[in-house]
Design a protein around this motif. Structure first.
Motif, PDB file in Angstrom:
ATOM      1  N   THR A 168       0.822  -1.224   0.000  1.00  0.00           N
ATOM      2  CA  THR A 168       0.000   0.000   0.000  1.00  0.00           C
ATOM      3  C   THR A 168       0.854   1.271   0.000  1.00  0.00           C
ATOM      4  O   THR A 168       0.324   2.376   0.187  1.00  0.00           O
ATOM      5  N   LYS A 169       2.126   1.135  -0.203  1.00  0.00           N
ATOM      6  CA  LYS A 169       3.034   2.271  -0.162  1.00  0.00           C
ATOM      7  C   LYS A 169       2.725   3.238  -1.304  1.00  0.00           C
ATOM      8  O   LYS A 169       2.541   2.831  -2.449  1.00  0.00           O
ATOM      9  N   HIS A 170       2.682   4.541  -0.972  1.00  0.00           N
ATOM     10  CA  HIS A 170       2.325   5.539  -1.987  1.00  0.00           C
ATOM     11  C   HIS A 170       3.099   6.824  -1.743  1.00  0.00           C
ATOM     12  O   HIS A 170       3.224   7.279  -0.606  1.00  0.00           O
ATOM     13  N   ARG A 171       3.628   7.384  -2.808  1.00  0.00           N
ATOM     14  CA  ARG A 171       4.336   8.662  -2.726  1.00  0.00           C
ATOM     15  C   ARG A 171       3.327   9.787  -2.978  1.00  0.00           C
ATOM     16  O   ARG A 171       2.762   9.900  -4.063  1.00  0.00           O
ATOM     17  N   VAL A 172       3.103  10.592  -1.958  1.00  0.00           N
ATOM     18  CA  VAL A 172       2.151  11.686  -2.088  1.00  0.00           C
ATOM     19  C   VAL A 172       2.778  12.801  -2.930  1.00  0.00           C
ATOM     20  O   VAL A 172       3.868  13.280  -2.613  1.00  0.00           O
ATOM     21  N   PRO A 173       2.133  13.199  -4.019  1.00  0.00           N
ATOM     22  CA  PRO A 173       2.703  14.246  -4.885  1.00  0.00           C
ATOM     23  C   PRO A 173       2.634  15.613  -4.222  1.00  0.00           C
ATOM     24  O   PRO A 173       1.632  15.956  -3.597  1.00  0.00           O
ATOM     25  N   LEU A 199       4.486  18.441  -6.003  1.00  0.00           N
ATOM     26  CA  LEU A 199       4.664  19.382  -7.099  1.00  0.00           C
ATOM     27  C   LEU A 199       3.543  19.200  -8.123  1.00  0.00           C
ATOM     28  O   LEU A 199       2.925  18.133  -8.205  1.00  0.00           O
ATOM     29  N   ILE A 200       3.310  20.223  -8.902  1.00  0.00           N
ATOM     30  CA  ILE A 200       2.274  20.138  -9.936  1.00  0.00           C
ATOM     31  C   ILE A 200       2.612  19.045 -10.947  1.00  0.00           C
ATOM     32  O   ILE A 200       1.743  18.281 -11.375  1.00  0.00           O
ATOM     33  N   SER A 201       3.889  18.947 -11.302  1.00  0.00           N
ATOM     34  CA  SER A 201       4.305  17.922 -12.262  1.00  0.00           C
ATOM     35  C   SER A 201       4.077  16.517 -11.702  1.00  0.00           C
ATOM     36  O   SER A 201       3.704  15.598 -12.440  1.00  0.00           O
ATOM     37  N   ASP A 202       4.271  16.347 -10.397  1.00  0.00           N
ATOM     38  CA  ASP A 202       4.025  15.048  -9.780  1.00  0.00           C
ATOM     39  C   ASP A 202       2.530  14.711  -9.786  1.00  0.00           C
ATOM     40  O   ASP A 202       2.143  13.564 -10.004  1.00  0.00           O
ATOM     41  N   LYS A 203       1.716  15.723  -9.551  1.00  0.00           N
ATOM     42  CA  LYS A 203       0.268  15.503  -9.568  1.00  0.00           C
ATOM     43  C   LYS A 203      -0.203  15.145 -10.977  1.00  0.00           C
ATOM     44  O   LYS A 203      -1.081  14.277 -11.148  1.00  0.00           O
ATOM     45  N   ILE A 204       0.392  15.773 -11.969  1.00  0.00           N
ATOM     46  CA  ILE A 204       0.049  15.445 -13.354  1.00  0.00           C
ATOM     47  C   ILE A 204       0.480  14.016 -13.686  1.00  0.00           C
ATOM     48  O   ILE A 204      -0.232  13.268 -14.361  1.00  0.00           O
ATOM     49  N   ALA A 205       1.656  13.626 -13.186  1.00  0.00           N
ATOM     50  CA  ALA A 205       2.154  12.269 -13.413  1.00  0.00           C
ATOM     51  C   ALA A 205       1.213  11.238 -12.799  1.00  0.00           C
ATOM     52  O   ALA A 205       0.881  10.216 -13.429  1.00  0.00           O
ATOM     53  N   LEU A 206       0.764  11.498 -11.572  1.00  0.00           N
ATOM     54  CA  LEU A 206      -0.155  10.580 -10.909  1.00  0.00           C
ATOM     55  C   LEU A 206      -1.490  10.515 -11.647  1.00  0.00           C
ATOM     56  O   LEU A 206      -2.061   9.429 -11.846  1.00  0.00           O
ATOM     57  N   TRP A 207      -1.981  11.675 -12.074  1.00  0.00           N
ATOM     58  CA  TRP A 207      -3.254  11.709 -12.816  1.00  0.00           C
ATOM     59  C   TRP A 207      -3.143  10.927 -14.119  1.00  0.00           C
ATOM     60  O   TRP A 207      -4.067  10.192 -14.489  1.00  0.00           O
ATOM     61  N   ALA A 208      -2.020  11.072 -14.810  1.00  0.00           N
ATOM     62  CA  ALA A 208      -1.836  10.373 -16.090  1.00  0.00           C
ATOM     63  C   ALA A 208      -1.849   8.855 -15.893  1.00  0.00           C
ATOM     64  O   ALA A 208      -2.477   8.116 -16.666  1.00  0.00           O
ATOM     65  N   GLY A 232       7.466   5.628 -11.242  1.00  0.00           N
ATOM     66  CA  GLY A 232       7.230   5.289  -9.843  1.00  0.00           C
ATOM     67  C   GLY A 232       5.756   5.032  -9.573  1.00  0.00           C
ATOM     68  O   GLY A 232       5.394   4.044  -8.907  1.00  0.00           O
ATOM     69  N   TYR A 233       4.884   5.883 -10.090  1.00  0.00           N
ATOM     70  CA  TYR A 233       3.441   5.688  -9.902  1.00  0.00           C
ATOM     71  C   TYR A 233       2.932   4.485 -10.716  1.00  0.00           C
ATOM     72  O   TYR A 233       2.020   3.777 -10.285  1.00  0.00           O
ATOM     73  N   LEU A 234       3.534   4.265 -11.868  1.00  0.00           N
ATOM     74  CA  LEU A 234       3.165   3.095 -12.666  1.00  0.00           C
ATOM     75  C   LEU A 234       3.481   1.809 -11.907  1.00  0.00           C
ATOM     76  O   LEU A 234       2.694   0.846 -11.909  1.00  0.00           O
ATOM     77  N   GLU A 235       4.617   1.798 -11.225  1.00  0.00           N
ATOM     78  CA  GLU A 235       5.002   0.613 -10.453  1.00  0.00           C
ATOM     79  C   GLU A 235       4.128   0.454  -9.208  1.00  0.00           C
ATOM     80  O   GLU A 235       3.892  -0.673  -8.750  1.00  0.00           O
ATOM     81  N   GLU A 236       3.648   1.576  -8.663  1.00  0.00           N
ATOM     82  CA  GLU A 236       2.694   1.462  -7.551  1.00  0.00           C
ATOM     83  C   GLU A 236       1.444   0.715  -8.012  1.00  0.00           C
ATOM     84  O   GLU A 236       0.919  -0.152  -7.292  1.00  0.00           O
ATOM     85  N   LEU A 264      10.641  -2.873  -5.924  1.00  0.00           N
ATOM     86  CA  LEU A 264      11.974  -2.287  -6.045  1.00  0.00           C
ATOM     87  C   LEU A 264      11.997  -1.201  -7.115  1.00  0.00           C
ATOM     88  O   LEU A 264      12.590  -0.135  -6.927  1.00  0.00           O
ATOM     89  N   HIS A 265      11.359  -1.467  -8.242  1.00  0.00           N
ATOM     90  CA  HIS A 265      11.306  -0.464  -9.313  1.00  0.00           C
ATOM     91  C   HIS A 265      10.550   0.786  -8.856  1.00  0.00           C
ATOM     92  O   HIS A 265      10.928   1.911  -9.220  1.00  0.00           O
ATOM     93  N   ARG A 266       9.506   0.580  -8.084  1.00  0.00           N
ATOM     94  CA  ARG A 266       8.739   1.711  -7.549  1.00  0.00           C
ATOM     95  C   ARG A 266       9.635   2.612  -6.714  1.00  0.00           C
ATOM     96  O   ARG A 266       9.694   3.834  -6.933  1.00  0.00           O
ATOM     97  N   ASP A 267      10.331   2.019  -5.752  1.00  0.00           N
ATOM     98  CA  ASP A 267      11.176   2.801  -4.853  1.00  0.00           C
ATOM     99  C   ASP A 267      12.345   3.436  -5.604  1.00  0.00           C
ATOM    100  O   ASP A 267      12.723   4.586  -5.333  1.00  0.00           O
ATOM    101  N   THR A 268      12.919   2.694  -6.556  1.00  0.00           N
ATOM    102  CA  THR A 268      14.079   3.200  -7.306  1.00  0.00           C
ATOM    103  C   THR A 268      13.718   4.418  -8.139  1.00  0.00           C
ATOM    104  O   THR A 268      14.436   5.430  -8.145  1.00  0.00           O
ATOM    105  N   ASN A 269      12.606   4.345  -8.850  1.00  0.00           N
ATOM    106  CA  ASN A 269      12.244   5.454  -9.736  1.00  0.00           C
ATOM    107  C   ASN A 269      11.798   6.686  -8.962  1.00  0.00           C
ATOM    108  O   ASN A 269      12.092   7.820  -9.379  1.00  0.00           O
ATOM    109  N   HIS A 270      11.110   6.512  -7.855  1.00  0.00           N
ATOM    110  CA  HIS A 270      10.784   7.671  -7.019  1.00  0.00           C
ATOM    111  C   HIS A 270      12.073   8.305  -6.488  1.00  0.00           C
ATOM    112  O   HIS A 270      12.188   9.537  -6.410  1.00  0.00           O
TER     113      HIS A 270
END
Length: 331
Positions: free
Chosen positions: A118-123, A125-134, A245-249, A301-307
């Motif tokens: 259930t680990k999640h990186r809370v966005p 920055l605006i760019s991070d929010k756009i990445a999560l939305w995408a 990172g969000y894709l791996e989540e 691992l990919h999730r944590d690495t890319n974040h």
């Protein structure tokens, strides 16, 4: 030309030369018995020559048939003899975790891995929010299309997930060459990630057999993602790694649901394919559920690495050598 064609031509020639002619014709043409005999002799020589050609053609056909059975023979041996020694050593893709080959992994070991489902990186920055939305927006049509077909969903996921590492590694490789400086240790990790995702795909292809239209859809999605992600990485590598990172989540979430479907009995827990047993050094009696556990651990691992990569770019500390235990071996 076939043997029957040769024989037919010879027969026609022989009949033409040996055909009886009238005295008037002979007188008119100035022919004689000797000339007719010479013609027959010539025809017989031609026939003998044609017979040799037939035997030669037959010998070639027999040799070709033998090569189809036994292989290409001398040509193959020439290639084999000229093969460099480096190519004779198999380069098997290494697993993500260094301790994978320390011992054989069973279900208990795989379940003990801390993957943070259930680990999640809370966005922030605006760019991070756009990445999560995408990423969230891209998941919706996938859920509608595949629903609970988790094996087919996994094929689609891995075809896409294998792209970012290769794209990132390629672009950073070119930049390293252009700048004539070390990459900072990223290229090897990115290519390793891409290869690991490819092994995931090879594993699922052993379990699932996508039909032609599914393959076409997957290829189309991958091509589009490759183009878009390549452009994004050239414009903003930090945002690109945040997207991954969000894709791996989402991948970890999907594989967690996959495990739930197996536990509920809605997906048969078949024997693990041999490629998975060898790659993750699994117990020979491992099942599909064990494979999903191993894949989910890689995705975590990919999730944590890319974040982390995204965070390093933001902090302007891209070189991994600064924080490694040893930095004497720069790639």
């Amino acid at each position: 030309m076939s043997a029957s064609s040769y024989a037919q031509a010879t027969s026609m020639l022989l009949r033409h030369v040996a055909r009886p002619t009238t005295n008037a014709m002979c007188r008119g043409l100035g022919c004689s018995v000797q000339s007719r005999a010479f013609g027959i002799k010539t025809t017989l020589r031609v026939q003998e020559h044609i017979s040799k050609l037939i035997k030669k053609d037959k010998s070639k056909s027999d040799k070709a048939a033998e090569m189809q059975v036994t292989g290409p023979g001398p040509y193959h041996d020439t290639i084999l003899e000229s093969m460099p020694s480096e190519l004779r050593v198999p380069r098997n893709p290494p697993p993500m975790r260094e301790d994978t080959m320390d011992h054989t992994w069973n279900t208990t070991d795989l379940e003990a891995l801390d993957v943070g489902p259930t680990k999640h990186r809370v966005p922030d920055l605006i760019s991070d929010k756009i990445a999560l939305w995408a990423v969230k927006s891209a998941r919706k049509p996938t859920d509608i299309f595949f629903r609970n077909k988790y094996i087919h969903r996994s094929v689609m996921l891995e075809v896409v997930a294998a792209v970012p590492g290769m794209v990132g590694g390629l672009i950073r490789h070119i930049k390293s060459l252009q700048g004539m400086r070390h990459d900072g240790g990223w290229i090897g990790h990115l290519l390793h990630e891409a290869e690991n995702e490819r092994m995931h795909l090879m594993t699922w292809m052993e379990v699932s057999k996508p039909v032609m239209w599914e393959r076409a859809l997957i290829a189309t999605v991958q091509t589009g993602f490759f183009a878009v992600f390549s452009l994004l990485y050239m414009v903003s590598p930090r945002t690109a790694h945040r997207v991954v990172g969000y894709l791996e989540e989402e991948a970890v979430t999907s594989y967690t649901h996959f495990i739930g479907e197996i536990d509920a009995g809605r997906i048969e827990n078949v024997k693990a394919p041999e490629i998975a047993v060898a790659y993750w050094n699994l117990d020979p009696e491992s099942t599909l559920r064990d494979v999903v556990l191993a894949v989910r651990a890689d995705e975590a691992l990919h999730r944590d690495t890319n974040h982390h990569f995204s965070d390093r770019i933001r902090a302007k500390r891209e070189s991994l050598f600064e924080d490694m235990d040893t930095n004497s071996n720069k790639p």
